[in-house]
Design a protein around this motif. Structure first.
Motif, PDB file in Angstrom:
ATOM      1  N   UNK A  57      49.362 -36.857 119.125  1.00  0.00           N
ATOM      2  CA  UNK A  57      49.389 -38.356 118.338  1.00  0.00           C
ATOM      3  C   UNK A  57      49.928 -38.605 117.705  1.00  0.00           C
ATOM      4  N   UNK A  58      50.090 -37.953 116.873  1.00  0.00           N
ATOM      5  CA  UNK A  58      51.072 -38.337 115.218  1.00  0.00           C
ATOM      6  C   UNK A  58      52.343 -37.988 115.370  1.00  0.00           C
ATOM      7  N   UNK A  63      57.349 -40.657 116.522  1.00  0.00           N
ATOM      8  CA  UNK A  63      59.017 -40.334 117.265  1.00  0.00           C
ATOM      9  C   UNK A  63      59.083 -41.859 117.431  1.00  0.00           C
ATOM     10  N   UNK A  64      58.160 -42.236 118.318  1.00  0.00           N
ATOM     11  CA  UNK A  64      57.490 -43.741 119.101  1.00  0.00           C
ATOM     12  C   UNK A  64      58.069 -45.216 118.493  1.00  0.00           C
ATOM     13  N   UNK A  65      57.555 -44.401 116.896  1.00  0.00           N
ATOM     14  CA  UNK A  65      58.179 -45.960 116.130  1.00  0.00           C
ATOM     15  C   UNK A  65      59.262 -45.885 116.374  1.00  0.00           C
ATOM     16  N   UNK A  90      53.318 -48.897 123.429  1.00  0.00           N
ATOM     17  CA  UNK A  90      54.859 -49.008 123.882  1.00  0.00           C
ATOM     18  C   UNK A  90      55.771 -47.935 122.663  1.00  0.00           C
ATOM     19  N   UNK A  91      54.660 -47.663 121.997  1.00  0.00           N
ATOM     20  CA  UNK A  91      55.389 -46.586 121.043  1.00  0.00           C
ATOM     21  C   UNK A  91      55.514 -45.018 121.674  1.00  0.00           C
ATOM     22  N   UNK A  92      53.430 -44.929 121.825  1.00  0.00           N
ATOM     23  CA  UNK A  92      53.810 -43.672 122.338  1.00  0.00           C
ATOM     24  C   UNK A  92      54.312 -43.334 123.279  1.00  0.00           C
ATOM     25  N   UNK A 132      62.531 -49.109 128.825  1.00  0.00           N
ATOM     26  CA  UNK A 132      63.059 -48.265 127.739  1.00  0.00           C
ATOM     27  C   UNK A 132      64.350 -47.623 127.585  1.00  0.00           C
ATOM     28  N   UNK A 133      64.787 -47.111 129.212  1.00  0.00           N
ATOM     29  CA  UNK A 133      65.908 -46.265 129.208  1.00  0.00           C
ATOM     30  C   UNK A 133      66.594 -47.181 129.548  1.00  0.00           C
ATOM     31  N   UNK A 134      66.834 -47.634 130.369  1.00  0.00           N
ATOM     32  CA  UNK A 134      67.627 -48.920 129.960  1.00  0.00           C
ATOM     33  C   UNK A 134      68.663 -49.177 128.350  1.00  0.00           C
ATOM     34  N   UNK A 135      67.610 -48.996 128.290  1.00  0.00           N
ATOM     35  CA  UNK A 135      68.577 -49.785 126.302  1.00  0.00           C
ATOM     36  C   UNK A 135      69.159 -48.340 126.130  1.00  0.00           C
TER      37      UNK A 135
END
Length: 288
Positions: A57-58, A63-65, A90-92, A132-135
């Motif tokens: 979770x950490x 990493x997600x943020x 979204x972060x996850x 997210x991948x498109x970005x």
């Protein structure tokens, strides 16, 4: 009474864990998690952190943020944070969107008996992962697109033809293909009938076009669209002669490459259909 409360609490904990759990740290995305874990201090104690679940979770949060912040400027305007359940989710997903999408594809193949047709009313997670991948700015590339591709997921658009919806929803013993020949500037789509004894084949000429391009954060152009003209179509059933289907010839279509790397490609057609393809060797690898 106490036993009932204990069972209820266990069920609630299990349900909550299912909601927040993710394959990005343990499944197909484990290499990314291991790479992050390798960068922790030498004396890091997993037990003191609260165990591997807490550590995962950490990882997702940190990493997600970080990944979300990097991609925020180039995220498609269509991304809805609300539809995916808020920024925490979204972060996850942003920690490893490719692995999350691959897991979604594999789960969908299992639940649809191999058809790959995505009919779930919950598009929030899938659309967020694709955004997210498109970005990341990985659009059409003549080097990467060349060769064989297996279709693993399809989501028909509102404008998709009846034949597309019919074929797309059938169980498949052999994966449909969409194989590109860059030298000839064409590709060939093939779909087998449900029992595998009939083959529908369409030949398409394509031309990369400048419309609908994107820019990366550093200003580089990302080519997205290829114009597509169906030049021929045939149907072969068992030992019967091959039938030509001239009524399927059509000009003026297009295909937008939302994301493509060495393993997967995500495209959207002019009728709104969404298609995910894996390289055959990658498909075999993740399916096991």
């Amino acid at each position: 009474m106490m036993l009932h409360l204990a069972l209820t609490a266990a069920c609630l904990f299990s349900a909550a864990s299912a909601l927040v759990s993710t394959p990005a740290a343990y499944g197909v995305g484990k290499p990314s998690f291991d790479a992050w874990r390798a960068g922790l201090p030498a004396g890091f104690n997993v037990v003191e952190e609260g165990g591997y679940y807490s550590l995962s979770q950490r990882y997702l949060t940190e990493v997600g943020k970080k990944n979300y912040a990097k991609s925020k400027a180039t995220l498609p305007e269509t991304l809805s944070v609300i539809n995916v359940g808020g920024f925490d989710n979204i972060y996850k997903l942003a920690a490893d969107p490719k692995s999350e999408l691959v897991k979604l594809v594999l789960d969908n193949l299992q639940s649809t008996g191999g058809s790959g047709s995505y009919k779930s009313g919950d598009y929030g997670k899938m659309d967020a992962l694709i955004a997210l991948l498109q970005s990341q700015g990985k659009g059409f590339s003549s080097v990467k697109v060349d060769g064989e591709w297996d279709e693993v997921l399809s989501r028909q658009g509102k404008k998709s033809t009846k034949s597309q919806k019919f074929v797309g929803g059938k169980k498949k013993t052999v994966r449909p293909t969409s194989n590109f020949n860059v030298m000839g500037m064409d590709f060939e789509n093939t779909v087998l009938t449900p029992r595998g004894n009939g083959l529908l084949k369409a030949n398409v000429k394509y031309t990369p076009v400048a419309s609908n391009f994107d820019k990366t954060g550093d200003g580089k152009i990302v080519l997205r669209r290829i114009r597509c003209d169906i030049t021929g179509a045939t149907f072969k059933y068992k030992s019967f002669p091959k039938l030509s289907l001239p009524f399927l010839k059509k000009k003026g279509g297009y295909l937008d490459f939302l994301y493509m790397d060495d393993d997967i490609r995500i495209t959207e057609g002019n009728r709104g259909g969404l298609f995910i393809h894996f390289k055959p060797e990658y498909y075999k690898k993740v399916v096991g």
